[in-house]
Design an enzyme around this catalytic site. Structure first.
Site, PDB file in Angstrom:
ATOM      1  N   GLY B 127       0.831  -1.213   0.000  1.00  0.00           N
ATOM      2  CA  GLY B 127       0.000   0.000   0.000  1.00  0.00           C
ATOM      3  C   GLY B 127       0.856   1.249   0.000  1.00  0.00           C
ATOM      4  O   GLY B 127       1.033   1.909   1.024  1.00  0.00           O
ATOM      5  N   SER B 129       1.434   3.587  -3.437  1.00  0.00           N
ATOM      6  CA  SER B 129       0.936   4.627  -4.339  1.00  0.00           C
ATOM      7  C   SER B 129      -0.479   5.065  -3.968  1.00  0.00           C
ATOM      8  O   SER B 129      -1.267   4.281  -3.438  1.00  0.00           O
ATOM      9  CB  SER B 129       0.919   4.125  -5.782  1.00  0.00           C
ATOM     10  OG  SER B 129       2.226   3.916  -6.234  1.00  0.00           O
ATOM     11  N   GLU B 246      14.196  -3.283  -4.934  1.00  0.00           N
ATOM     12  CA  GLU B 246      13.297  -3.555  -6.037  1.00  0.00           C
ATOM     13  C   GLU B 246      13.982  -3.373  -7.388  1.00  0.00           C
ATOM     14  O   GLU B 246      13.723  -4.099  -8.327  1.00  0.00           O
ATOM     15  CB  GLU B 246      12.122  -2.578  -5.914  1.00  0.00           C
ATOM     16  CG  GLU B 246      10.874  -2.986  -6.628  1.00  0.00           C
ATOM     17  CD  GLU B 246       9.739  -1.979  -6.362  1.00  0.00           C
ATOM     18  OE1 GLU B 246       8.608  -2.346  -6.621  1.00  0.00           O
ATOM     19  OE2 GLU B 246      10.006  -0.852  -5.916  1.00  0.00           O
TER      20      GLU B 246
END
Lengths: 376, 399
Positions: B127, B129, B246
């Site tokens: 959670g 963006s 990432e």
């Protein structure tokens, strides 16, 4: 896998960067004839530093450096934009060292290492388009008597000031089969006609005609049965070393351009305030990283099985040419009008990259060689 | 300097290959090759298979269930999984939250969550963006307001991938509006998706598929035990750690290598109007060659980064990997559709229909158009290419 440098490799790089930092002036050196005092003393220094012995085997008194070592060396040469016939010399030493023991071989290697003589590679012809097997230059030999050489070579890099040439020529082997021999031809003997000029990167070149040139049988450095495979190997090595040089040049061009963006003011702000310009610089960084990875990949392939080398080296060169055009082209672009001035160094990285992109195989040649070997 | 894999690495690759090739069920492999988003059932099953082997999260430290493999061995493992047409495991627990938990989580949080992430028992969503916080993540408006010893969360999350699969969310929220978000104003909370006040609405993307969602959070109550790391105000530090992780994995080299191999086989089967296989056409050969060369460079850039071992990656290098990796995925997906000719226009996202294609529609057309369209997202998600360029300019050049 280990990408870190050994202490010896670090030292080798440092000798080059120290030489460049000690006042090497590209603008003073480019276009200078080979017998200019500046060139003579520079070449003597290179010999003293051991650079000219890098590719000579240890048993011949050289350093016998690995291809990785020599590539690291050329990366620094590229970073410093050093304008000198180093690649021709180091490649010539590789080819000459393949000859059978003879006074010619010993003398040539010692003269190359000592910096007394320069040898250039005379391989390209008007119709060859980088293919070493396509040539009209011919050598004929009656038994073991003198060899007669006829033909014409073009754009022999570093050829204007060379004392001799390694010339590829069609030549039947002893059993009568067609082959390609490699001959060592002095520049100053009868029948050798040299037309000298400069290339866009400030180095010299020559077109060379051979008309009934008489050579001793010892001049045959690589016999016809082996010539083509030696040439193919030499071209792969040349490409990888040029790729490494191109990488160093790209990284230097990026660093100079970053400084320019920091300092140059327009609209009462530094250029680095404009995102369109900094993002271009970021893309240049990404391309140079790609180029670095492809240099390592090519070097790795050259240590691997023979059959994988051609394709991998072509992949490296394709990546280098594309990255080089982007990085050095945009280095000029980001300098604006200043980048177009021939007295500014930045444009010369572009010119060197353009030259590298046409030396020992151009984009089409490498792409053609790569796609021929493409498999599903 | 040694620019080769060691013989131990090669032996390791063989060992992994032998297991993985047998372990992937054939119908799962077929669905993976088609290129549609992986179903929750396939994600769970493959996760379970790897978990039982002890290989669900090789990149984790051994004490938390990792394998102790070197970074290069992990890469070889991922390459072998991709080559065997295994699906790519759900990202959010294994790749994003897991490392956050074992790095910053309280012992209780580690105890409570880590094993279920490893086994694939619990699926997580991210959670982060929001409608007004895309690239500008610090602008999140979701609030967590102190209530007794806990907090009450209100807000709206957007582009939440796999929220419809997820059992839980790790949620970035504003806990202090009096300080800058980056200076202690943000916190990550962990909570159940399956509770009143959480509403998940699908958002269909250009591929007409459902992989992302909007999530409405209406008076979600959380306790102090749900604050990641136990300390309020660490949200920005945690988010930056996670985004750095990432980017390197987002190079997606193993997947692109596999996809390019599939593409070349399709180029052999697809023919032009003269009956010539597309693979024999010079323009196609050059486009394939270009992608192959770009991908080879990307692979070696990843290897260079991994050969340095575990730990911190160079930020500008990681950003570069993300830019190039996402573009290559787009190039492959687009060339694949181009190879299909007009067949590349058909929508085949109905999974029932996809298993029952007419004879003149080969299996490989199923996900082609959808994947090409979805891959436009690759240069947007996980930090747009423009954000990455900004990172490079700042971190590599100080600009």
């Amino acid at each position: 896998m280990d990408f870190s440098l050994t202490d010896e490799q670090k030292l080798l790089r440092e000798t080059v960067s120290r030489y460049v930092a000690s006042g090497y002036d590209f603008q003073a050196m480019r276009g200078k004839p080979v017998d200019d005092p500046l060139n003579v003393s520079q070449w003597r220094t290179f010999a003293e530093l051991g650079w000219l012995a890098l590719t000579v085997p240890e048993q011949d008194g050289g350093l016998g450096a690995s291809l990785e070592d020599v590539a690291l060396f050329f990366e620094e040469i590229g970073r410093g934009l050093v304008c000198a016939p180093l690649l021709s010399t180091l490649l010539s030493a590789i080819i000459v060292s393949k000859a059978a023991e003879s006074p010619t071989r010993t003398e040539a290697l010692e003269a190359l290492m000592g910096g007394e003589k320069k040898i250039a590679l005379a391989l390209e012809e008007a119709g060859s388009r980088h293919d070493p097997a396509v040539l009209t230059t011919r050598a004929a030999q009656n038994g073991s008597a003198a060899i007669t050489l006829n033909g014409r070579k073009i754009v022999v890099q570093d050829g204007a000031g060379a004392d001799g040439f390694l010339v590829s020529a069609q030549m039947p082997s002893k059993d009568g089969k067609a082959g390609v021999g490699i001959l060592l031809v002095p520049a100053n003997i009868e029948g050798v006609e040299i037309r000298r000029y400069r290339l866009i990167d400030g180095r010299d070149a020559a077109d060379i005609g051979f008309e009934n040139v008489k050579l001793a049988s010892e001049s045959l450095i690589v016999p016809p049965a082996e010539g083509l495979s030696v040439l193919q190997d030499t071209l792969n090595r040349a490409s990888i070393l040029l790729a490494a040089e191109a990488l160093g040049a790209m990284e230097a061009a990026i660093s100079i351009t970053a400084d320019y963006l920091r300092t140059r003011q327009q609209f009462r702000r530094p250029l680095s305030d404009f995102q369109v310009l900094t993002h271009r610089l970021s893309d240049m960084f990404v391309k140079a990283e790609h180029a670095r990875s492809m240099v390592y990949r090519g070097l790795s392939a050259m240590n691997g099985p023979q059959e994988g080398r051609d394709k991998a080296v072509s992949a490296t060169m394709i990546a280098i040419m594309q990255a080089g055009d982007f990085v050095c082209g945009n280095a000029v672009q980001l300098h604006g009008g200043v980048g177009m001035a021939d007295e500014n160094k930045i444009g010369h990285f572009y010119k060197r990259l353009r030259t590298i992109g046409k030396s020992y195989g151009d984009f089409n040649w490498h792409m053609d060689r790569y796609t021929r070997q493409l498999t599903a | 300097m040694d620019l080769r894999f060691t013989s131990e690495d090669e032996a390791f690759r063989e060992e992994v290959r032998a297991f993985v090739r047998k372990a992937v069920p054939a119908d799962m492999a077929r669905r993976t090759r088609q290129g549609l988003h992986t179903t929750k059932e396939d994600l769970k099953l493959w996760n379970r298979i790897l978990y039982e082997k002890g290989w669900a999260a090789p990149h984790w430290p051994k004490e938390f269930g990792g394998t102790g493999w070197s970074a290069l061995q992990i890469y070889l493992f991922e390459e072998e999984c991709a080559a065997a047409d295994a699906p790519f495991l759900s990202y959010f627990g294994l790749r994003l939250l897991g490392p956050l938990l074992y790095t910053f989580g309280t012992p209780e949080q580690q105890e409570k969550y880590i094993e279920d992430i490893l086994s694939g028992e619990t699926f997580w969503c991210q959670g982060f963006s929001e409608p007004s916080a895309g690239s500008d993540l610090a602008a999140v408006k979701t609030t967590a307001v102190r209530d007794g010893d806990g907090w009450v969360i209100n807000g709206q999350k957007l582009w939440t991938t796999e929220a419809h699969y997820a059992d839980k969310m790790f949620c970035l929220a504003r806990t202090d509006t009096t300080v800058k978000p980056q200076k202690g104003g943000l916190t990550i909370f962990l909570f159940d998706m399956n509770q009143p006040g959480v509403t998940v609405r699908p958002i269909l993307t250009l591929d007409e598929e459902h992989s992302v969602n909007e999530v409405f959070l209406d008076n979600i109550r959380v306790g102090p035990e749900d604050v990641l790391g136990g300390e309020i105000g660490q949200g920005w530090t945690h988010a930056k750690f996670l985004l750095g992780n990432e980017r390197v994995t987002n190079a997606q080299v193993p997947r692109s290598k596999r996809d390019l191999e599939i593409l070349k086989k399709i180029a052999l089967m697809e023919r032009d109007s003269d009956g010539v296989p597309m693979l024999q056409k010079p323009d196609i050969r050059q486009r394939i060659a270009q992608i192959e060369i770009d991908l080879a460079g990307l692979e070696w850039s990843v290897l260079r980064e991994l050969a340095q071992g575990h730990g911190e990656h160079s930020a500008p290098i990681a950003s570069g990997l993300k830019i190039v990796g996402s573009e290559i995925q787009q190039d492959i997906a687009t060339l694949l559709v181009d190879l299909l000719g007009i067949k590349g226009l058909a929508v085949h996202t109905d999974r029932e229909q996809a298993n029952d294609l007419p004879a003149d529609a080969p299996d490989y057309v199923v996900g082609a158009a959808a994947r090409q369209l979805f891959m436009r997202a690759a240069t947007i998600y996980a930090g747009t290419s423009e954000i990455q360029r900004g990172i490079i300019a700042k971190q590599a050049f100080g600009l």
